[in-house]
Design a protein around this motif. Structure first.
Motif, short mmCIF file in Angstrom:
data_model
loop_
_atom_site.label_atom_id
_atom_site.label_comp_id
_atom_site.label_asym_id
_atom_site.label_seq_id
_atom_site.Cartn_x
_atom_site.Cartn_y
_atom_site.Cartn_z
N GLY A 191 0.78 -1.23 0.00
CA GLY A 191 0.00 0.00 0.00
C GLY A 191 0.81 1.28 0.00
O GLY A 191 0.25 2.36 -0.18
N ARG A 192 2.12 1.17 0.24
CA ARG A 192 2.95 2.38 0.23
C ARG A 192 2.99 2.96 -1.18
O ARG A 192 2.96 2.23 -2.16
CB ARG A 192 4.37 2.05 0.69
CG ARG A 192 4.49 1.66 2.14
CD ARG A 192 5.90 1.21 2.44
NE ARG A 192 6.26 0.01 1.67
CZ ARG A 192 7.48 -0.48 1.56
NH1 ARG A 192 8.50 0.15 2.15
NH2 ARG A 192 7.71 -1.58 0.86
N ALA A 205 2.44 6.19 3.66
CA ALA A 205 2.15 4.88 4.25
C ALA A 205 0.87 4.29 3.67
O ALA A 205 -0.03 5.02 3.23
CB ALA A 205 2.03 5.00 5.76
N GLY A 206 0.78 2.98 3.70
CA GLY A 206 -0.35 2.29 3.11
C GLY A 206 -1.67 2.52 3.81
O GLY A 206 -2.74 2.30 3.23
N ASP A 207 -1.63 2.95 5.08
CA ASP A 207 -2.88 3.16 5.80
C ASP A 207 -3.45 4.56 5.59
O ASP A 207 -4.51 4.90 6.16
CB ASP A 207 -2.69 2.89 7.30
CG ASP A 207 -1.62 3.75 7.94
OD1 ASP A 207 -0.97 4.56 7.23
OD2 ASP A 207 -1.41 3.63 9.17
N VAL A 208 -2.80 5.38 4.79
CA VAL A 208 -3.33 6.71 4.46
C VAL A 208 -4.23 6.57 3.24
O VAL A 208 -3.77 6.12 2.18
CB VAL A 208 -2.20 7.71 4.17
CG1 VAL A 208 -2.76 9.06 3.76
CG2 VAL A 208 -1.28 7.84 5.38
N PRO A 209 -5.52 6.93 3.34
CA PRO A 209 -6.43 6.75 2.20
C PRO A 209 -5.99 7.54 0.98
O PRO A 209 -5.46 8.65 1.09
CB PRO A 209 -7.77 7.28 2.75
CG PRO A 209 -7.64 7.23 4.23
CD PRO A 209 -6.20 7.49 4.52
#
Length: 353
Positions: A191-192, A205-209
Motif C-alpha cells: 500500500g505504500r 504509508a499504506g494506511d493513508v487513504p
C-alpha cells in the motif's frame, strides 16, 4: 570496457541483446519483439526448464542459465552482449545484481520494473556512480508502459516551457488481469506509494487513504471515477528531469476490481501475437499558471506494449540515437515525440503541446 565505440551502423549485423528473466510473461513479448526486428537475443534466467521452454519458441536462440546469487553465472549470461534487458522480478533483488553485471561487462542496462521504490533506489544508487560514466553506458530503469510512456508524454507536453506547476498522469484501463509479478509487487509495496509535491518525492504509508474523484478522458473512456496518488513509476521518471512543483497520478477504478477480486486471473491471449483484449488510455496534462497542455495515447495490453517500448529504446541506444549516457529516463535520452510516433499505438493526440 565499453561497447559504445564499436556499435554497428543501422542496417548492418545487429548486436546481441541479453534478456534476463526470459520466461516471464512480459519477457516473452520482449524476446518476440527482438526477433521480429532482426536482433539476436540471448535468453537467461535461473530456472533451466522454463528457460528451455521459452527458447523453444524461437529456434536457434541461445539460452544460458544464470542466477542473481551467482555473479559468475551472470557474467557468462551477458558475455558477448551489447545490452541487457532485465525482465525478472522481484526487481529489488535482480536490479542491483544485473546493473553490477552490466558494469562489469561494460554494457547498457534497461529494465521493465513497475516497482516504484525499486526504481527510485536504482536511480539514486547509480546516478553519481563514477563507473557508469567511465564505462560510457546507459542505465535506464523502468523502460516500460509505466515509467517510460508517461515520461515521454510529459516531455512532449511540457515542450518549450522551462518549468511547470503540475504534471498529471491519468491512466484508464478497461480491465487489468495481472501477472504474478504484478501481484507480488503489490504485496511487497504493502500500500505504500511515492508522491511528488513541493519538488520533493516522499513515501506515503499504506494506511493513508488515497484521494478519489473523477477524470474526463478522451474516447473511448469518457468520465471515469479515479483514485489519486496511484503508485506509478512515472512519478520517479518525470521527477528526474522535469521536476514540476507537483506530479499527480490517477487510475480509473474499474481495473481495481480485477486486481483485488477473488477470481483474479492472468492475462488471456486473444490474438496471434499473444496480446490480451485489454484497452488502455494515458493522458498527461501539464499546467503552468492558467495555461494547460494535453497529450494522450491509447492502445492494447499494457504488458505486451512494454516490449516495443524497451526494444525501441535498446535499438536507439545501440544505434546512437540516444542523446546521453549515464542513469537516464526515456524523456531525457530520446526525441520524445519521434519515439512516441514509432510505437504501435491505436491513437496518439499531441493536442496543443
Amino acid at each position: 570496457m565499453t561497447k559504445t565505440d564499436d556499435r554497428p551502423d543501422r542496417g548492418s549485423v545487429k548486436p546481441v541483446v541479453a534478456v534476463f528473466g526470459a520466461y516471464g510473461h512480459t519477457a516473452r513479448f520482449v524476446t518476440a519483439e527482438l526477433v521480429k526486428r532482426g536482433w539476436t537475443p540471448v535468453l537467461s534466467g535461473r530456472d533451466a526448464g522454463k528457460l528451455a521452454a521459452a527458447a523453444a519458441d524461437h529456434p536457434g536462440v541461445e539460452s544460458r542459465v544464470a542466477s542473481v546469487d551467482d555473479p559468475a553465472s551472470l557474467d557468462r549470461a551477458l558475455a558477448g552482449a551489447a545490452l541487457v534487458i532485465n525482465c525478472a522480478g522481484p526487481f529489488g533483488e535482480t536490479a542491483p545484481a544485473l546493473v553490477e553485471a552490466a558494469l562489469r561487462a561494460g554494457i547498457h542496462y534497461l529494465d521493465v520494473t513497475g516497482e516504484t521504490l525499486v526504481a527510485s533506489s536504482t536511480f539514486d544508487t547509480y546516478q553519481d556512480d563514477a563507473r557508469v560514466k567511465e564505462a560510457g553506458i546507459v542505465v535506464a530503469p523502468v523502460m516500460a508502459f509505466y515509467g517510460a510512456l508517461g515520461d515521454l508524454l510529459a516531455t512532449v507536453a511540457i515542450g518549450d516551457w522551462p518549468a511547470a506547476d503540475e504534471i498529471s498522469v491519468a491512466v484508464a484501463l478497461d480491465s487489468w488481469h495481472p501477472t504474478r509479478g504484478t501481484l507480488l509487487a503489490g504485496e511487497r509495496r504493502a500500500g505504500r506509494r511515492v508522491v511528488h509535491s513541493d519538488h520533493q518525492l516522499r513515501v506515503v504509508a499504506g494506511d493513508v487513504p488515497q484521494p478519489r474523484g473523477t477524470w474526463t478522458f478522451p474516447a473511448p473512456f469518457g468520465t471515469q471515477d479515479v483514485v489519486g496518488e496511484f503508485s506509478t513509476t512515472d512519478v520517479i521518471t518525470i521527477s528526474r528531469h522535469l521536476d514540476p512543483e507537483r506530479i499527480s497520478t490517477f487510475l480509473n477504478t474499474t481495473p481495481l476490481k480485477d486486481l483485488s477480486g477473488p477470481e483474479t486471473r492472468a492475462p488471456q491471449a486473444v490474438d496471434a501475437d499473444g496480446r490480451s483484449a485489454q484497452v488502455f488510455l494515458v493522458e498527461v496534462v501539464v499546467r503552468r499558471g492558467d495555461e494547460e497542455r494535453r497529450v494522450a495515447v491509447h492502445g492494447r495490453d499494457i504488458y505486451a506494449f512494454t516490449a516495443p517500448i524497451v526494444v525501441e529504446a535498446a535499438e536507439r541506444i545501440l544505434d546512437g540515437r540516444g542523446r546521453a549516457t549515464g542513469v537516464v529516463t526515456a524523456g531525457q535520452i530520446f526525441d520524445a515525440e519521434d519515439f512516441l510516433r514509432s510505437l504501435p499505438l491505436d491513437g496518439l493526440s499531441l493536442g496543443n503541446a
